[in-house]
Design an enzyme around this catalytic site. Structure first.
Site, PDB file in Angstrom:
ATOM      1  N   GLU A 106       9.008  -4.686  10.547  1.00 10.87           N
ATOM      2  CA  GLU A 106       9.473  -3.377  10.052  1.00 10.87           C
ATOM      3  C   GLU A 106       9.923  -2.474  11.204  1.00 10.87           C
ATOM      4  OE1 GLU A 106       6.865  -1.355   7.319  1.00 10.87           O
ATOM      5  OE2 GLU A 106       8.150   0.433   7.284  1.00 10.87           O
ATOM      6  N   ASP A 114       0.842  -1.205   0.000  1.00 14.50           N
ATOM      7  CA  ASP A 114       0.000   0.000   0.000  1.00 14.50           C
ATOM      8  C   ASP A 114       0.877   1.254   0.000  1.00 14.50           C
ATOM      9  OD1 ASP A 114       0.875  -0.266   2.591  1.00 14.50           O
ATOM     10  OD2 ASP A 114      -1.090  -0.026   3.523  1.00 14.50           O
ATOM     11  N   SER A 115       2.198   1.059   0.091  1.00 11.19           N
ATOM     12  CA  SER A 115       3.133   2.174  -0.130  1.00 11.19           C
ATOM     13  C   SER A 115       2.928   2.766  -1.520  1.00 11.19           C
ATOM     14  CB  SER A 115       4.585   1.692   0.039  1.00 11.19           C
ATOM     15  OG  SER A 115       4.815   0.528  -0.733  1.00 11.19           O
ATOM     16  N   GLU A 120      -1.641  -5.493   8.377  1.00 12.32           N
ATOM     17  CA  GLU A 120      -0.824  -4.983   9.479  1.00 12.32           C
ATOM     18  C   GLU A 120      -1.482  -5.253  10.834  1.00 12.32           C
ATOM     19  OE1 GLU A 120       0.253  -0.863   8.902  1.00 12.32           O
ATOM     20  OE2 GLU A 120       1.012  -1.245   6.886  1.00 12.32           O
ATOM     21  N   ASP A 158      -1.175  -6.019  -0.488  1.00 13.02           N
ATOM     22  CA  ASP A 158      -1.529  -5.413   0.796  1.00 13.02           C
ATOM     23  C   ASP A 158      -3.026  -5.140   0.896  1.00 13.02           C
ATOM     24  OD1 ASP A 158       0.301  -5.010   2.825  1.00 13.02           O
ATOM     25  OD2 ASP A 158       1.177  -3.224   1.897  1.00 13.02           O
TER      26      ASP A 158
HETATM   27  O1  KIV Z   1       3.523  -1.187   1.686  1.00 13.65           O
HETATM   28  C1  KIV Z   1       4.691  -1.597   1.684  1.00 13.65           C
HETATM   29  O2  KIV Z   1       5.506  -1.289   0.805  1.00 13.65           O
HETATM   30  C2  KIV Z   1       5.107  -2.492   2.758  1.00 13.65           C
HETATM   31  C3  KIV Z   1       6.552  -2.822   2.849  1.00 13.65           C
HETATM   32  C4  KIV Z   1       7.298  -1.655   3.359  1.00 13.65           C
HETATM   33  C5  KIV Z   1       6.802  -4.033   3.644  1.00 13.65           C
HETATM   34  O3  KIV Z   1       4.318  -2.883   3.551  1.00 13.65           O
END
Ligand code: KIV
Length: 286
Positions: A189, A51-52, A122, A90
Site C-alpha cells: 500500500e 479493518d477500514s 500489517e 483483517d
Molecule cells: O482495511 C483495508 O481496507 C485494507 C485495504 C486498504 C488493503 O487493508
C-alpha cells in the site's frame, strides 16, 4: 446483472491465490456487508473484510476503531453473502502485535467464528514471527506492507513509502520477511510505483497493490471508494467507477418531496382490503 449467489460450491482458497503469481491480475475489493458481498462475489477473486470498516461504515477517524468483535461480525455477514471469492479478514490493531501466542489466538477465533479462508495483518520484519506462528497452525496469512493504516497515528499521517534508498531497502526486507514467514500473498500500500513493481519481480508470492503499481499481481480498492460512496477524504489512488453519493442524495431528495406532498406511499405501496384484492398489490405478503 449477476446478483444471485452462484450455485457452484467451489470456494477460491489461499493456495489458488498463491498460484496466480504472475498470471491474470487478481481482482480484489473490500466488503463489509451481506448485500455488497453478494453483488461483488461473481466478479472478484478475493474479498477483504478490511479493518477500514471502522472508518467506512462506523465513522471512526482511523482503523484503530476496529475490534475483533467488529471484524468477526462483518466477516460473518460477508461469508453469508459470498460463495466463490476467497474471503480474507483483517486482524485489528491490538489483536496480534504483542506476541505469536496472542496472534494465533486471535487468528483462530476469526477463522472459527466466520469460516473465512485467511487472515491479514500489517507489518513486515517486525511481524514475521506472528505470521509464521499463524501459518504453522494451518491458517493462511496475507501480509500488508508499505503504508500501514494501523500506524498512521504513530507516523503522523498517511505517508507514501519508498522515497529514499533506505526506505526502499526496508520495504524489500519487509516483503522478503513476509514471504519467508509463509504468507500466501501480500498487500503493498502507498508506495512509489517503481518500488512496488520491483518487489513484485523479486518475491514469489502475489503482490496486491493499492496506491502501488499496475505491475502488481493484483489490485485492491475499498469498495465505498470504488463506487463513489466515500463522503470524507478520497485518496489520490482511488478511481471512482460510479457516483453513488449522487444516486443516494437524489433518491433521498425525491423521497422527502413525495412524503411531504403525500404522493408516497401511492396505491401500489399500500395494502387494500380483501374486496380490493388485486394480485400483487392485495395479498397478505409484503
Ligand atoms: O482495511 C483495508 O481496507 C485494507 C485495504 C486498504 C488493503 O487493508
Amino acid at each position: 446483472m449477476a446478483t444471485e449467489l452462484p450455485t457452484t460450491d467451489i470456494r477460491i482458497g489461499a493456495e489458488l491465490i498463491r498460484r496466480r503469481k504472475g498470471g491474470i491480475p487478481l481482482v480484489c475489493l473490500t466488503a463489509y456487508t451481506y448485500p455488497v458481498a453478494r453483488l461483488l462475489d461473481p466478479h472478484v477473486d478475493l474479498l477483504l473484510v478490511g479493518d477500514s470498516v471502522a472508518m467506512v461504515l462506523h465513522g471512526h477517524e482511523t482503523t484503530l476503531g476496529a475490534s475483533l468483535e467488529m471484524m468477526i461480525a462483518h466477516g460473518q455477514a460477508v461469508m453469508r453473502g459470498s460463495a466463490r471469492a476467497c474471503v480474507v479478514i483483517d486482524m485489528p490493531a491490538g489483536s496480534y502485535e504483542d506476541s505469536a501466542v496472542q496472534a494465533v489466538a486471535s487468528a483462530r477465533r476469526i477463522v472459527e467464528e466466520t469460516g473465512c479462508q485467511a487472515v491479514k495483518l500489517e507489518g513486515g520484519v517486525d511481524m514475521a514471527r506472528q505470521i509464521a506462528a499463524i501459518v504453522a497452525t494451518g491458517i493462511p496469512v496475507m501480509g500488508h506492507i508499505g503504508l500501514l493504516p494501523q500506524s498512521v497515528e504513530k507516523e503522523g499521517g498517511y505517508k507514501i513509502k519508498g522515497r529514499t534508498d533506505e526506505a526502499i531497502a526496508a520495504l524489500l526486507a519487509d516483503a522478503l520477511a513476509v514471504e519467508r514467514a509463509g504468507a500466501f500473498s501480500v498487500v503493498i500500500e502507498g508506495t512509489i510505483e517503481a518500488v512496488a513493481a520491483d518487489i513484485t519481480r523479486r518475491i514469489a508470492i502475489p503482490t496486491i497493490g493499492i496506491g502501488a503499481s499496475p505491475d502488481c499481481d493484483g489490485q485492491i480498492l475499498v469498495i465505498d471508494d470504488m463506487v463513489g460512496l466515500t463522503v470524507d477524504r478520497v485518496p489520490k489512488f482511488v478511481k471512482e467507477y460510479a457516483d453513488l453519493r449522487s444516486v443516494i442524495a437524489h433518491a433521498a431528495e425525491r423521497y422527502a418531496a413525495e412524503v411531504r406532498d403525500r404522493t408516497f406511499p401511492g396505491p401500489a405501496h399500500v395494502f387494500w382490503g380483501s374486496t380490493a384484492f388485486s394480485g400483487t398489490n392485495g395479498g397478505d405478503e409484503a
